[in-house]
Design a protein around this motif. Structure first.
Motif, PDB file in Angstrom:
ATOM      1  N   GLU A  85      -5.612  -9.884  -6.271  1.00  0.00           N
ATOM      2  CA  GLU A  85      -5.400  -9.311  -7.743  1.00  0.00           C
ATOM      3  C   GLU A  85      -5.307  -7.933  -7.808  1.00  0.00           C
ATOM      4  O   GLU A  85      -5.791  -7.126  -7.087  1.00  0.00           O
ATOM      5  CB  GLU A  85      -6.789  -9.567  -8.449  1.00  0.00           C
ATOM      6  CG  GLU A  85      -7.247  -9.466  -9.748  1.00  0.00           C
ATOM      7  CD  GLU A  85      -8.220  -9.951 -10.625  1.00  0.00           C
ATOM      8  OE1 GLU A  85      -8.858 -11.151 -10.115  1.00  0.00           O
ATOM      9  OE2 GLU A  85      -8.780  -9.597 -11.648  1.00  0.00           O
ATOM     10  N   CYS A  86      -4.496  -7.767  -8.769  1.00  0.00           N
ATOM     11  CA  CYS A  86      -4.332  -5.991  -9.031  1.00  0.00           C
ATOM     12  C   CYS A  86      -5.383  -5.358  -9.635  1.00  0.00           C
ATOM     13  O   CYS A  86      -5.815  -5.861 -11.067  1.00  0.00           O
ATOM     14  CB  CYS A  86      -2.937  -5.722  -9.896  1.00  0.00           C
ATOM     15  SG  CYS A  86      -2.791  -4.259 -10.401  1.00  0.00           S
ATOM     16  N   LYS A  87      -6.099  -4.198  -9.121  1.00  0.00           N
ATOM     17  CA  LYS A  87      -7.198  -3.720  -9.768  1.00  0.00           C
ATOM     18  C   LYS A  87      -6.956  -2.947 -10.955  1.00  0.00           C
ATOM     19  O   LYS A  87      -7.904  -2.666 -11.716  1.00  0.00           O
ATOM     20  CB  LYS A  87      -8.221  -2.843  -8.677  1.00  0.00           C
ATOM     21  CG  LYS A  87      -8.620  -3.665  -7.618  1.00  0.00           C
ATOM     22  CD  LYS A  87      -9.925  -2.943  -6.934  1.00  0.00           C
ATOM     23  CE  LYS A  87     -10.744  -4.164  -6.295  1.00  0.00           C
ATOM     24  NZ  LYS A  87     -11.490  -3.599  -5.239  1.00  0.00           N
ATOM     25  N   ASN A  90      -5.300  -6.411 -13.375  1.00  0.00           N
ATOM     26  CA  ASN A  90      -5.902  -7.484 -13.253  1.00  0.00           C
ATOM     27  C   ASN A  90      -5.071  -8.705 -13.169  1.00  0.00           C
ATOM     28  O   ASN A  90      -5.259  -9.942 -13.211  1.00  0.00           O
ATOM     29  CB  ASN A  90      -6.864  -8.053 -14.453  1.00  0.00           C
ATOM     30  CG  ASN A  90      -8.003  -6.782 -14.401  1.00  0.00           C
ATOM     31  OD1 ASN A  90      -8.150  -6.369 -15.509  1.00  0.00           O
ATOM     32  ND2 ASN A  90      -8.742  -6.689 -13.436  1.00  0.00           N
ATOM     33  N   ARG A  92      -3.005 -11.419 -11.430  1.00  0.00           N
ATOM     34  CA  ARG A  92      -3.170 -12.026 -10.247  1.00  0.00           C
ATOM     35  C   ARG A  92      -1.800 -12.366  -9.516  1.00  0.00           C
ATOM     36  O   ARG A  92      -0.891 -13.137 -10.309  1.00  0.00           O
ATOM     37  CB  ARG A  92      -3.947 -13.264 -10.392  1.00  0.00           C
ATOM     38  CG  ARG A  92      -5.314 -13.144 -10.815  1.00  0.00           C
ATOM     39  CD  ARG A  92      -6.027 -14.173 -11.266  1.00  0.00           C
ATOM     40  NE  ARG A  92      -7.370 -14.103 -10.955  1.00  0.00           N
ATOM     41  CZ  ARG A  92      -8.443 -15.000 -10.840  1.00  0.00           C
ATOM     42  NH1 ARG A  92      -7.846 -16.324 -11.116  1.00  0.00           N
ATOM     43  NH2 ARG A  92      -9.697 -14.696 -10.450  1.00  0.00           N
ATOM     44  N   CYS A 128       2.237  -3.570  -7.594  1.00  0.00           N
ATOM     45  CA  CYS A 128       1.839  -4.820  -8.550  1.00  0.00           C
ATOM     46  C   CYS A 128       3.265  -5.196  -9.207  1.00  0.00           C
ATOM     47  O   CYS A 128       3.922  -4.314  -9.876  1.00  0.00           O
ATOM     48  CB  CYS A 128       0.720  -4.340  -9.361  1.00  0.00           C
ATOM     49  SG  CYS A 128       0.597  -5.472 -10.755  1.00  0.00           S
ATOM     50  N   LYS A 135      -2.948  -0.919  -6.266  1.00  0.00           N
ATOM     51  CA  LYS A 135      -4.216  -1.147  -6.037  1.00  0.00           C
ATOM     52  C   LYS A 135      -4.758  -2.608  -5.724  1.00  0.00           C
ATOM     53  O   LYS A 135      -5.278  -3.023  -7.058  1.00  0.00           O
ATOM     54  CB  LYS A 135      -4.983  -0.404  -7.081  1.00  0.00           C
ATOM     55  CG  LYS A 135      -4.897   1.095  -7.255  1.00  0.00           C
ATOM     56  CD  LYS A 135      -5.598   1.746  -8.675  1.00  0.00           C
ATOM     57  CE  LYS A 135      -4.927   3.191  -8.622  1.00  0.00           C
ATOM     58  NZ  LYS A 135      -5.374   3.677 -10.045  1.00  0.00           N
ATOM     59  N   GLY A 137      -7.113  -5.739  -4.437  1.00  0.00           N
ATOM     60  CA  GLY A 137      -8.451  -6.203  -3.784  1.00  0.00           C
ATOM     61  C   GLY A 137      -7.951  -6.870  -2.743  1.00  0.00           C
ATOM     62  O   GLY A 137      -6.918  -6.917  -2.245  1.00  0.00           O
TER      63      GLY A 137
END
Ligand code: GAP
Length: 457
Positions: A85-87, A90, A92, A128, A135, A137
């Motif tokens: 997931e991109c912080k 968000n 996915r 992303c 970024k 997770g």
């Protein structure tokens, strides 16, 4: 790809799912010509796999089964994709797809720890796809099975769900004994099935290539252990030949061997097709050993053993599987037969479908829409042809425009009813029509009484 997507929408082959509500990711609807093409794809497969194979029979099993089926198959425990997931936004994404973009290949059988190690080693190179940030997770595993409360009336049903089938072949395994006991089949024999399957794909993409609700055409051949590899080789050859017989160019299909086999598999190859985004899996051909019947025997407590009537030997049959998606075949067919050329000095788009796949086999036109005698005769011819072939009546616009429209949906022949058909100018031509060939544009005069034979050649 853009040209195919736009043609599919413009001519009513494929629409985005729930379009008026802004779409629904991973879902598509087949329009009036799309459903005809998809039905023809399924009919061609069924004919090759069931009607023309003396020892293969058909099945249509339930989409929702006893939940234990999916425990036995290993899907509840292990049918997952690596998710990241991109912080920042968000979004996915599939970690293995992101890795592919930086030319690092992750195996579907890697553990979470292994894939995290690979991801971490190239983390700084991966952005992303939505916001471009780096970024992410940690990579986690996301189970693809779709849960349902069918038959479960508790408020909190999610701890005790049933599942929409993730592949159609489990319905085949659980009916192995039923088919064996109710028909004349003997090992080696196959069971074939076409039907919907559902997967919670993290990132459905590439149009209808990866959907969440899709359709599979699967055949499981139950074989004696000693015959597994012989029949596997035979089915590999047959399945490749199938695409060549459909008219696919040899350079557009190739084999891809799975690098790491699951522990029970003896061999696994994919037939890859040269999609607009490169060679990707179209069909899988797998030698699965006795894993599937062993699992269902263990979980159900019902013996899946086969007693060979000739040798009196008892054994668990092994499985040779062929598995292909209707939607992927649809996209491959659109790609393979899409063409642009010039006919009579005019540029055109033409789908050069083989006759058996063409959504419409023949279009019938009255030369002029405002001459009732032409329209009436054209309707008569349409009624005659539509008893034998999927025909379409079209009186919209001039005949040139109607030809273009039919070329774009791949109709092999157009039949025009003109004044000669009525015998007004030349009585010798009464009750004859002009048949125009999609590929060459050539026109031939054919008596109405010979039309069906002519069109079916
Ligand atoms: N029973 C074996 C099996 O299901 P698979 O490789 O997961 O194997 C078989 O799927 C075929 O089903 C694929 O080769 C592809 O044509 C089709 N397929 C799989 N997932 C799909 C998806 N999300 N969307 C469209 N087609 C899919």
């Amino acid at each position: 790809m853009d040209k195919i997507v736009s043609l599919c929408k413009r001519r009513g082959f494929v629409f985005s799912g729930s379009e008026i509500y802004g779409g629904f990711v991973g879902s598509f609807d087949y329009g009036p010509y799309g459903v005809e093409l998809a039905n023809n794809i399924k009919a061609a497969w069924w004919q090759a796999m069931v009607h023309r194979e003396p020892n293969i029979v058909g099945l249509d099993s339930a989409i929702v089964t006893h939940p234990k089926v999916w425990e036995a198959s290993g899907h509840v425990g292990g049918f997952s994709d690596p998710l990241v997931e991109c912080k920042a936004c968000n979004t996915r994404s599939r970690a293995d797809h992101l890795l592919e973009e930086v030319e690092v290949f992750a195996d579907e059988k890697m553990s979470v720890e292994e894939i995290n190690a690979v991801f971490d080693s190239v983390r700084e190179k991966i952005s992303c796809p939505k916001c471009g940030e780096k970024k992410f997770g940690p990579v986690t595993k996301f189970n693809l099975l779709v849960k349902t409360n069918l038959g479960n009336f508790k408020d909190d049903w999610s701890a005790d769900p049933a599942y929409l089938r993730g592949e159609t072949c489990q319905g085949i395994y659980i009916n192995f004994k039923n088919v064996l006991d109710s028909t004349r089949v003997k090992v080696p024999f196959g069971i074939a099935q076409i039907g919907k399957a559902f997967r919670n794909e993290i990132a459905p993409r590439q149009y209808i290539f990866r959907k969440r609700e899709f359709e599979q055409m699967e055949m499981q051949m139950f074989v004696a252990p000693a015959d597994e590899m012989k029949l596997y080789t035979l089915w590999k050859e047959k399945r490749m030949q199938y695409y060549l017989d459909l008219g696919f160019k040899p350079e557009n299909v190739r084999w891809h061997e799975h690098e790491n086999l699951v522990f029970y598999a003896k061999a696994a190859f994919d037939i890859e097709y040269n999609f607009p985004f490169g060679f990707k899996e179209l069909e899988g051909v797998h030698a699965r050993g006795d894993y599937d019947l062993t699992q269902h025997q263990t979980f159900s407590g019902v013996s899946m053993e086969y007693l060979d009537p000739y040798t009196n030997e008892k054994y668990l049959p092994h499985v040779v599987e062929t598995s292909v998606g209707v939607d992927r075949t649809f996209l491959a067919v659109m790609t393979e037969f899409y063409d642009e050329d010039e006919l009579g000095g005019e540029k055109r788009v033409v789908l050069r479908f083989p006759k058996k796949l063409a959504p419409i086999k023949v279009a019938v036109f009255p030369l002029l829409k405002n001459r009732p005698e032409l329209v009436e005769k054209a309707k008569e011819v349409f009624a005659l042809l539509s008893e034998h072939l999927r025909a379409e009546f079209d009186d919209n616009g001039n005949v040139g425009k109607r030809y273009r429209r039919q070329d774009e949906i791949g109709t092999p022949h157009c039949v025009t009813i003109d004044f000669d058909t009525l015998g007004e100018e030349n009585p010798m031509l009464k009750d004859t029509v002009t048949v125009r060939d999609r590929d060459t544009g050539e026109q031939t005069r054919v008596p109405i009484t010979e039309l069906i034979t002519y069109l079916q050649q």
